[in-house]
Design an enzyme around this catalytic site. Structure first.
Site, short mmCIF file in Angstrom:
data_model
loop_
_atom_site.label_atom_id
_atom_site.label_comp_id
_atom_site.label_asym_id
_atom_site.label_seq_id
_atom_site.Cartn_x
_atom_site.Cartn_y
_atom_site.Cartn_z
CG LEU A 132 -2.00 -0.98 1.33
CD1 LEU A 132 -2.72 -1.18 2.61
CD2 LEU A 132 -3.03 -0.66 0.41
CG HIS A 145 3.72 -11.25 8.18
ND1 HIS A 145 3.85 -11.27 6.74
CD2 HIS A 145 5.10 -11.83 8.82
CE1 HIS A 145 4.95 -11.82 6.54
NE2 HIS A 145 5.77 -12.26 7.49
C1 GAR Z 1 -2.05 -15.78 5.31
O1 GAR Z 1 -1.39 -16.92 5.98
C2 GAR Z 1 -1.55 -14.64 5.65
O2 GAR Z 1 -1.02 -14.58 6.85
C3 GAR Z 1 -0.68 -14.25 4.60
O3 GAR Z 1 -1.39 -14.88 3.48
C4 GAR Z 1 -2.20 -15.93 3.80
C5 GAR Z 1 -3.58 -15.64 3.12
O4 GAR Z 1 -4.28 -16.67 3.51
N1 GAR Z 1 -0.09 -13.03 4.57
C6 GAR Z 1 0.86 -12.58 4.15
O5 GAR Z 1 1.85 -13.20 3.95
C7 GAR Z 1 1.13 -11.09 4.12
N2 GAR Z 1 2.36 -10.75 4.12
P1 GAR Z 1 -6.11 -16.48 3.43
O6 GAR Z 1 -6.25 -15.84 1.92
O7 GAR Z 1 -6.54 -17.83 3.38
O8 GAR Z 1 -6.31 -15.49 4.34
#
Ligand code: GAR
Length: 212
Positions: free
Chosen positions: A103, A119
């Site tokens: 963002l 995260h």
């Molecule tokens: C989750 O594990 C979240 O922590 C990660 O992406 C996944 C999304 O899963 N986010 C990141 O890595 C952001 N830096 P979801 O779409 O099933 O919630």
């Protein structure tokens, strides 16, 4: 009109949407202090999260990055869609749930203090992409997840909640990610509840929680 809810929530997604679903379920069950999820926005047209949200009756919109002249230009489209749905910078809450775009400082400033992310690592360890792989490659024995307020620097904002999981010797990236994800689904709705109840105060780098 979204007026009777103490807090209108907008969720930004890019993919599967399991954290979004955990939050939707918590809101539907009345576990988030009367808040409502006003809109789900995705930067990817095929994001499964859009279908999941639609099926639950939540407006779900793909905001096309094509045609945006800059990151800030795109973020202005996001902000317009949020605000049209009643998620205002002064009163709403914006949640990143697997939103894989950076963002702009403009957006972070506009929703500053009302913008959270989850995260899959115990920050400040392993920010950025492939956090679970980074943890395995580093050989840590404990991994986990973090819910934090968003600042312009990636994965660096004040920490609201964390949960730890053991790293097993047999873990693959997938098994570790699944164990961490279960904790994300637990602590993200909890962090949202604390925010909506007005129990989070940002003091410099720290988030002070009113334990009541
Ligand atoms: C989750 O594990 C979240 O922590 C990660 O992406 C996944 C999304 O899963 N986010 C990141 O890595 C952001 N830096 P979801 O779409 O099933 O919630």
């Amino acid at each position: 009109m979204p007026t009777r809810h103490p807090c209108s929530i907008g969720i930004l997604v890019s993919g599967r949407g399991s954290n979004m679903l955990a939050i939707l379920r918590a809101v539907e069950a009345g576990r988030v202090g009367g808040a409502r999820v006003a809109v789900v926005l995705s930067d990817r047209p095929g994001a499964r999260a859009l279908k999941v949200a639609e099926r639950r009756g939540v407006p779900a919109v793909w905001v096309d990055p094509k045609g945006a002249a800059s990151r800030e230009d795109y973020d202005k489209k996001l902000a317009a869609a949020l605000e049209a749905a009643g998620v205002s910078p002064g009163k709403g809450l914006v949640l990143l749930a697997g939103f894989m775009r950076l963002l702009s400082p403009w957006f972070v400033k506009r929703f500053g203090g009302r913008l959270m992310n989850v995260h899959p690592s115990l920050l400040p360890s392993f920010p950025g992409l492939d956090a679970q792989r980074q943890a395995l490659e580093h050989g840590v024995k404990v991994a986990g997840c973090t819910v934090h307020f968003v600042v312009p620097e990636v994965d660096a904002g004040p920490i609201v909640a964390q949960a730890a999981v053991r790293v097993e010797p047999t873990d693959t990236e997938e098994t570790l990610a699944a164990r961490i994800l279960a904790q994300e689904h637990r602590i993200y709705p909890l962090a949202v509840k604390l925010f909506v109840e007005g129990r989070l105060k940002i003091e410099g780098r720290r988030v002070v929680i009113d334990r009541r």
